[in-house]
Scaffold this motif. Structure first.
Motif, mmCIF file in Angstrom:
data_model
loop_
_atom_site.group_PDB
_atom_site.id
_atom_site.type_symbol
_atom_site.label_atom_id
_atom_site.label_comp_id
_atom_site.label_asym_id
_atom_site.label_seq_id
_atom_site.Cartn_x
_atom_site.Cartn_y
_atom_site.Cartn_z
ATOM 1 N N ASP A 46 0.762 -1.391 -0.122
ATOM 2 C CA ASP A 46 0.038 0.007 -0.101
ATOM 3 C C ASP A 46 0.820 1.297 0.054
ATOM 4 O OD1 ASP A 46 0.552 0.929 2.651
ATOM 5 O OD2 ASP A 46 -0.959 -0.372 3.645
ATOM 6 N N TRP A 47 0.239 2.369 -0.140
ATOM 7 C CA TRP A 47 0.947 3.573 -0.642
ATOM 8 C C TRP A 47 1.878 4.018 0.679
ATOM 9 C CZ3 TRP A 47 0.859 7.065 -4.409
ATOM 10 C CH2 TRP A 47 1.645 8.569 -4.081
ATOM 11 N N ASP A 48 1.368 3.915 1.810
ATOM 12 C CA ASP A 48 2.141 4.313 3.003
ATOM 13 C C ASP A 48 3.538 3.374 3.302
ATOM 14 O OD1 ASP A 48 0.663 6.519 3.483
ATOM 15 O OD2 ASP A 48 -0.574 5.440 5.090
ATOM 16 N N GLU A 49 3.437 2.026 2.930
ATOM 17 C CA GLU A 49 4.234 1.213 3.552
ATOM 18 C C GLU A 49 5.467 1.316 2.129
ATOM 19 O OE1 GLU A 49 2.639 -2.689 4.130
ATOM 20 O OE2 GLU A 49 1.939 -2.942 2.025
ATOM 21 N N MET A 51 6.085 3.724 -0.018
ATOM 22 C CA MET A 51 6.574 5.177 0.096
ATOM 23 C C MET A 51 7.754 4.941 1.342
ATOM 24 S SD MET A 51 6.147 6.429 -2.493
ATOM 25 C CE MET A 51 5.175 6.764 -3.749
ATOM 26 N N ALA A 52 7.523 4.504 2.445
ATOM 27 C CA ALA A 52 8.225 4.497 3.549
ATOM 28 C C ALA A 52 9.467 3.706 3.182
ATOM 29 C CB ALA A 52 7.520 3.531 4.631
ATOM 30 N N ARG A 55 11.844 5.744 0.846
ATOM 31 C CA ARG A 55 12.510 6.655 1.565
ATOM 32 C C ARG A 55 13.410 6.131 2.453
ATOM 33 N NH1 ARG A 55 10.479 11.784 4.634
ATOM 34 N NH2 ARG A 55 12.465 12.471 5.521
#
Length: 98
Positions: A46-49, A51-52, A55
């Motif tokens: 999912d988006w948050d995981e 992108m984390a 990063r």
């Protein structure tokens, strides 16, 4: 979502394999489905995981290089899982004449 990205350290000379390996290590340790080829590392989640993870991968390279370049492409398709495998399987079926 699937994100294909590359992280390139700048200002460290021509041999960047050790730096790139640090980014790939972060992705592999994330536990998310991933695949690395000669140009990109793809990661699915999912988006948050996702992108984390991207990063953290960039930060790992930035910790050793004075400058970092990132190229990122995202396929955002809610509800799709196992896209890393399914997309390739579809192309392989077409190539096999199915």
């Amino acid at each position: 979502m699937i994100v294909a990205f590359s992280v390139t350290p700048l200002g460290v000379g021509e041999d960047v394999g050790a730096y790139v390996a640090e980014a790939v290590r972060v992705v592999r340790e994330s536990g998310l489905p991933n695949r690395t080829d000669a140009m990109f590392t793809s990661v699915e989640g999912d988006w948050d995981e996702v992108m984390a993870v991207v990063r953290r991968a960039v930060d790992a390279v930035a910790a050793r290089a004075p400058r970092v370049s990132v190229v990122l492409k995202a396929d955002i398709r809610p509800g799709v899982v196992d896209g890393l495998t399914a997309k390739v399987d579809t192309v392989e079926r077409y190539l096999a004449g199915e």
